[in-house]
Design a protein around this motif. Structure first.
Motif, PDB file in Angstrom:
ATOM      1  N   ILE A 314      -7.200  14.188   0.105  1.00  0.00           N
ATOM      2  CA  ILE A 314      -8.004  14.678  -1.016  1.00  0.00           C
ATOM      3  C   ILE A 314      -8.618  13.493  -1.748  1.00  0.00           C
ATOM      4  CG2 ILE A 314      -6.029  14.724  -2.601  1.00  0.00           C
ATOM      5  CD1 ILE A 314      -7.263  17.267  -3.848  1.00  0.00           C
ATOM      6  N   ASP A 315      -9.828  13.674  -2.206  1.00  0.00           N
ATOM      7  CA  ASP A 315     -10.542  12.609  -2.900  1.00  0.00           C
ATOM      8  C   ASP A 315     -10.156  12.609  -4.373  1.00  0.00           C
ATOM      9  OD1 ASP A 315     -12.454  10.547  -3.341  1.00  0.00           O
ATOM     10  OD2 ASP A 315     -13.788  12.044  -4.196  1.00  0.00           O
ATOM     11  N   GLY A 319      -9.826   6.892  -8.030  1.00  0.00           N
ATOM     12  CA  GLY A 319      -9.356   5.884  -7.098  1.00  0.00           C
ATOM     13  C   GLY A 319      -7.920   5.469  -7.379  1.00  0.00           C
ATOM     14  N   GLU A 320      -7.511   4.372  -6.751  1.00  0.00           N
ATOM     15  CA  GLU A 320      -6.164   3.820  -6.915  1.00  0.00           C
ATOM     16  C   GLU A 320      -6.288   2.375  -7.375  1.00  0.00           C
ATOM     17  OE1 GLU A 320      -3.155   5.087  -6.563  1.00  0.00           O
ATOM     18  OE2 GLU A 320      -3.651   7.073  -5.797  1.00  0.00           O
ATOM     19  N   PRO A 321      -5.337   1.883  -8.182  1.00  0.00           N
ATOM     20  CA  PRO A 321      -5.401   0.468  -8.589  1.00  0.00           C
ATOM     21  C   PRO A 321      -5.410  -0.452  -7.373  1.00  0.00           C
ATOM     22  CG  PRO A 321      -3.769   1.656  -9.898  1.00  0.00           C
ATOM     23  CD  PRO A 321      -4.206   2.592  -8.814  1.00  0.00           C
ATOM     24  N   LEU A 322      -6.270  -1.436  -7.397  1.00  0.00           N
ATOM     25  CA  LEU A 322      -6.422  -2.357  -6.268  1.00  0.00           C
ATOM     26  C   LEU A 322      -5.114  -3.059  -5.937  1.00  0.00           C
ATOM     27  CD1 LEU A 322      -8.327  -3.774  -4.245  1.00  0.00           C
ATOM     28  CD2 LEU A 322      -8.823  -5.448  -6.049  1.00  0.00           C
ATOM     29  N   GLU A 466     -11.505  -2.375   3.425  1.00  0.00           N
ATOM     30  CA  GLU A 466     -12.131  -2.031   2.143  1.00  0.00           C
ATOM     31  C   GLU A 466     -11.435  -2.739   0.993  1.00  0.00           C
ATOM     32  OE1 GLU A 466     -12.224   2.161   1.604  1.00  0.00           O
ATOM     33  OE2 GLU A 466     -13.218   2.576   3.482  1.00  0.00           O
ATOM     34  N   ALA A 467     -10.089  -2.748   1.027  1.00  0.00           N
ATOM     35  CA  ALA A 467      -9.342  -3.391  -0.050  1.00  0.00           C
ATOM     36  C   ALA A 467      -9.622  -4.890  -0.083  1.00  0.00           C
ATOM     37  CB  ALA A 467      -7.844  -3.131   0.119  1.00  0.00           C
ATOM     38  N   LEU A 506      -9.817   1.112  -6.561  1.00  0.00           N
ATOM     39  CA  LEU A 506     -10.349   1.131  -5.200  1.00  0.00           C
ATOM     40  C   LEU A 506     -10.519   2.580  -4.791  1.00  0.00           C
ATOM     41  CD1 LEU A 506     -11.125  -0.297  -2.550  1.00  0.00           C
ATOM     42  CD2 LEU A 506      -8.742  -0.060  -1.842  1.00  0.00           C
ATOM     43  N   ARG A 507     -11.730   2.926  -4.414  1.00  0.00           N
ATOM     44  CA  ARG A 507     -12.020   4.283  -3.961  1.00  0.00           C
ATOM     45  C   ARG A 507     -12.297   4.227  -2.462  1.00  0.00           C
ATOM     46  NH1 ARG A 507     -14.453   3.469  -8.913  1.00  0.00           N
ATOM     47  NH2 ARG A 507     -13.797   4.925 -10.550  1.00  0.00           N
TER      48      ARG A 507
END
Length: 734
Positions: A314-315, A319-322, A466-467, A506-507
Motif C-alpha cells: 500500500i502506498d 513515505g518512511e524516514p530515510l 532509491e534509498a 523516502l517514498r
C-alpha cells in the motif's frame, strides 16, 4: 499548489529577476546558520543556564535551531517584521523569559544581517512576496482567460491577497472547500479558532463577502452528512441548539448516520489490525476504492505491516524516514558507535549490518562478524575504543585455545575462521580509527570524514537503489550548505546528519495497490475514496494538543498579532469534516495507547453524545465484525499443550561423572543435564555481559595462583608491584 515562478514575467516589471527579489535560503542552510549563531550566543553567555545546556549537548543545539527556524517561518508567514520583537520586552516576565527574549535577538538582528550579506531571504518571506506580486500583477493586468483558485482555505495572509485579486477578475473564480451553509448567523458569529470554519470565515471577511454571496457548486448540493458534520462542530456558545437536534430532528440524525461506523479498539495493535481488515474487505468490491486518513505515522506503519498478511503493498503518501533504509541506517550505526567510543554492543550492531564489509566479500564479512560476536562480544569482552580491537581478537584466540570451559561454538572455530576474524578486525580498526576522538573542526571536514569512512565500510553499495540516491542528494545538499557552520564538535556534526536523515522521507517508487492508499491530512483533501477510514481519532493525536512553542507565550503572540496554536485544531477539524463526507466512513480510535488509557477525540465524543441523547438504538458500529475478526486471525482452532520432555538417551550416551554442583541441577532440572551433556547444547552469554562475581572470583584465584607459582617460597622486595603486574596481565583481555 506552491508558488510556480514560471507563471511570473508575463507582464514587464513583474518578474522576480527584474525586481531583484533575492533567492530563498534553503531550510538546511538556515538551520546551520542558526546553529552557528546559537553556539556563539552560548559561548558569550556562560552564566545563563540555557547557554550551558547548549554547550553540553549537541542535540539541544540542534533542537533549538529547529524550533527557532519554525518560529521564524511563523513570523514570515504572518508577515510580522522581526523589528517588532522588542515590543515583547515591555511584558512583565520571569528572568528566564528575559533571557529568551535576549536570545530572540539572533532572529531579529544577526540572521537578517547574514541573509543580507549573502543576498538571500527567508523561504516563507520570499513565498509571501511572490504571492503578493502575482496578486498585484493580476489586478493591474487582468488576463483574458479564466483564472481559478481551488481548494485553498486562505490560511496565509499573502494567499488571501491573491484569492481576493482572483475573485475580482472578470473571469476569475475562487472555489472554497467545504463552506458550511447549514449554520445560522448566530452560530456563524460564534465560530472561533478551534472551529473548522474559522479560516474560511476570516477569508470571507477579507474578501468582503458573506456566505450568501457564495454560490454552491451544482454537483455539491447539501447532504444529511453535511448537516451532521455541522452539528458535531457546533460552537460551544450555541450548544443549546443540540436540544432541538436530538428531539425534533431524530430522524434526520438517523439518516445522516447511514454509512458511518464507529470502531473502538482496545489497543493500538488491535486498531491497526481492524483498519487493515476494513481495507482488505474493501477489495472484495472490485469497483471500490478505500483509504486510511490519519496524521499518526506510527499507526500508518502498523497498518502497512498488517496488510502484508495478504501480500498487499500500500502506498503511504508520507513515505518512511530515510534513516530506516540501508545506507542511511549504516551511517547512523557508524555515528552511534563512534560517539560511544566503540563499545561491544555498538560494534556488534554495526558489524551485523549487511552493508558492513570493510572491503571483504559479503559472505566472508558476514561469517567473520558472526564469529567475532560469538567468540569476543559474548565472551566477557567489555573493551572500548577501536585502536586495540585487532589485538583483542588475537588475545581472544589465545585464551580460547587454553580454556577448557570455552563455548562449543568457540572451540569449533577453525584456523580459517580465526584468520578471517583477524583480517576483519584489522580492517575495521584501520577504517574506524580516524573517527575516534575527532577534534573540533569545520562541519565540512567532519562530513567529508564521515562519508569517506562510510564508503570504506560499505563501498559503492552505500549509494545504490532509491534509498542510496536519496541519501546522496541529502549529503550533497548538506555538504553544499556546510560552510554556514564553521567549527563544531564531532557530536554536533553527527547530530546534524542524523537529524536530516530522520526528517527526510523516502517514498519508494515500487508499484502499490491501485485501489488502496494511506493518506496524511493534507493529501486527503485532494482525494475522495469510496470508503474512508479515519484512524487515530484520539485526543492528542487527532487533534494534536496545541503547543505554543518554547519562545512565545500567549500574551506575546497577542502583542505580535500572531495566531494562537488553537488555530491548528480548527484546520485539522476541517480535514476531519472533509473526510467525513465520503460515502462510507469508519471512525476508529483506541482505548489505550501504550500502557496509558486514551480518550476518544472530542469530535467522537460529541457524535456519541448526539446518538445517545437522541436514543438511537441502532448505534453505528454495533455488531461490527472487525474486532472479532481481528481476534480470530491469530486464534488457533485448538491448543494442544506440549508434553513435558522425558528424554531417555541410551546408557552409552549418558554422562558417567557429575560435579557436586551438577547433582542439584540433575535433581531440579534433568533436562538441563540432557541438553548440555547429551545434546551438547550450551546457551550463549549476552553481548558485553557485565562481569559477575563468579568471573571476579575466578580472576582473583588465577592471579594469586600465578603469583605464588612464580614465588613459591619467598616474596621479592617489590611483591606488591609484582602482584599488581600479574593482575594487570589477567585483567587486560577483559
Amino acid at each position: 499548489g506552491d508558488v510556480d515562478e514560471d507563471l511570473f514575467g508575463a507582464e514587464p516589471g513583474f518578474s522576480p529577476a527584474e525586481l531583484d527579489l533575492p533567492q530563498a535560503i534553503s531550510p538546511v542552510g538556515r538551520e546551520l546558520a542558526l546553529m552557528a549563531l546559537i553556539g556563539e550566543w552560548a559561548a558569550a553567555n556562560p552564566h545563563i543556564r540555557l547557554a550551558r545546556e547548549i554547550t553540553d549537548s549537541a542535540q539541544q543545539l540542534q533542537a533549538l535551531a529547529t524550533s527557532l527556524a519554525r518560529l521564524i517561518d511563523g513570523l514570515e508567514i504572518e508577515e510580522i517584521g522581526f523589528d517588532r520583537i522588542p515590543e515583547l520586552f515591555g511584558l512583565e516576565s520571569a528572568g528566564h523569559r528575559e533571557a529568551i527574549l535576549d536570545f530572540l535577538a539572533l532572529a531579529r538582528v544577526k540572521l537578517p544581517a547574514l541573509l543580507h550579506q549573502w543576498h538571500l531571504t527567508g523561504p516563507m518571506e520570499r513565498r509571501s512576496r511572490l504571492l503578493r506580486l502575482e496578486a498585484r500583477r493580476l489586478a493591474e493586468h487582468p488576463p483574458a482567460w479564466p483564472v481559478i483558485a481551488a481548494g485553498s482555505t486562505g490560511s496565509i495572509p499573502a494567499t488571501r491577497a491573491l484569492l481576493k485579486s482572483i475573485a475580482g477578475l472578470p473571469m476569475g473564480a475562487v472555489v472554497l472547500p467545504g463552506l458550511d451553509t447549514h449554520m445560522n448567523e448566530e452560530d456563524w458569529a460564534s465560530v472561533g479558532p478551534q472551529h473548522p470554519q474559522h479560516i474560511l470565515k476570516l477569508l470571507l471577511a477579507d474578501l468582503g463577502v458573506t456566505r450568501a454571496d457564495v454560490a454552491v457548486f451544482p454537483q455539491a448540493q447539501s447532504s444529511p452528512r453535511d448537516w451532521l458534520a455541522s452539528e458535531i462542530m457546533r460552537p460551544a456558545e450555541t450548544s443549546e441548539g443540540w436540544r432541538e437536534t436530538v428531539t425534533e430532528k431524530r430522524q434526520a440524525l438517523r439518516g445522516a448516520l447511514a454509512g458511518v461506523e464507529l470502531v473502538e479498539a482496545r489497543s493500538r495493535q488491535e486498531e491497526a489490525l481492524a483498519i487493515a481488515l476494513i481495507l482488505r474487505h474493501a477489495l472484495e468490491s472490485p469497483d471500490k476504492t478505500a483509504a486510511l486518513v490519519t496524521p499518526d505515522r506510527e499507526l500508518a506503519r502498523r497498518v502497512k505491516a498488517e496488510l502484508t498478511r495478504w501480500a498487499i503493498e500500500i502506498d503511504d503518501s508520507a513515505g518512511e524516514p530515510l534513516i530506516r533504509f540501508a545506507g542511511a541506517a549504516l551511517i547512523n550505526l557508524v555515528l552511534a558507535a563512534a560517539l560511544a567510543d566503540f563499545p561491544a554492543e555498538a560494534l556488534n550492531a554495526l558489524f551485523s549490518h549487511p552493508l558492513c564489509r570493510f572491503g571483504m566479500e559479503p559472505d566472508a564479512a558476514r561469517r567473520a562478524s558472526r564469529a567475532i560476536e560469538i567468540a569476543l562480544f559474548r565472551n566477557d569482552y567489555n573493551g572500548c575504543g577501536i585502536a586495540d580491537f585487532a589485538a583483542a581478537v588475537q588475545r581472544c584466540r589465545s585464551l580460547s585455545a587454553a580454556d577448557n570451559h570455552a563455548h562449543p561454538l568457540v572451540r569449533n572455530l577453525s584456523d580459517e575462521d580465526w584468520n578471517g576474524m583477524a583480517d576483519f578486525a584489522s580492517r575495521a580498526a584501520a577504517c574506524l580509527e580516524p573517527l575516534s576522538r575527532r577534534p573540533t573542526a569545520p562541519l565540512f571536514d567532519h562530513l567529508h570524514a564521515i562519508i569517506e569512512m562510510c564508503e570504506a565500510v560499505a563501498g559503492s553499495a552505500l549509494w545504490q537503489g532509491e534509498a542510496g540516491e536519496e541519501l546522496g542528494s541529502l549529503v550533497d545538499e548538506l555538504i553544499a550548505e556546510a560552510p554556514r557552520l564553521s567549527d563544531c564538535s564531532f557530536a554536533c556534526a553527527a547530530s546534524i546528519l542524523r537529524h536530516r536523515m530522520m526528517s527526510a522521507p523516502l517514498r519508494p517508487r515500487r508499484p502499490a495497490h491501485p485501489r488502496l492508499a494511506i493518506l496524511g491530512l493534507l493529501e486527503a483533501r485532494l482525494v475522495r475514496p469510496d470508503i474512508a477510514v479515519l484512524g487515530g481519532l484520539n485526543e492528542g493525536i487527532w487533534p494534536q494538543r496545541p503547543e505554543s512553542g518554547p519562545w512565545l507565550n500567549r500574551p506575546m503572540r497577542d502583542i505580535l498579532a500572531m495566531p494562537q496554536p488553537e488555530r491548528d485544531i480548527g484546520q485539522t477539524a476541517h480535514d476531519f469534516v472533509q473526510a467525513f463526507g465520503c460515502d462510507r466512513v469508519h471512525l476508529v480510535w483506541s482505548r489505550r495507547i501504550g500502557d496509558s488509557p486514551a480518550i476518544a477525540s472530542r469530535w467522537i465524543l460529541r457524535l456519541q453524545m448526539l446518538i445517545k441523547s437522541a436514543a438511537i438504538a441502532e448505534k453505528p458500529g454495533t455488531g461490527s465484525p472487525w474486532q472479532q475478526w481481528a481476534a480470530a486471525l491469530d486464534e488457533p482452532e485448538a491448543v494442544t499443550p506440549c508434553a513435558k520432555p522425558l528424554p531417555k538417551p541410551p546408557a552409552d550416551a549418558r554422562p558417567t561423572r557429575h560435579s557436586v554442583t551438577r547433582i542439584e541441577t540433575l535433581i531440579r532440572d534433568p533436562y538441563a543435564i540432557y541438553a548440555r551433556h547429551v545434546l551438547g547444547l550450551q546457551p550463549l552469554d549476552e553481548i558485553a555481559k557485565a562481569p559477575d562475581f563468579a568471573l571476579r572470583g575466578t580472576l582473583f584465584h588465577a592471579v594469586l595462583g600465578d603469583f605464588f607459582r612464580r614465588y613459591p617460597s619467598a616474596l621479592p622486595a617489590d611483591a606488591g608491584e609484582r602482584l599488581i603486574e600479574t593482575g594487570r596481565a589477567h585483567f587486560a583481555p577483559l
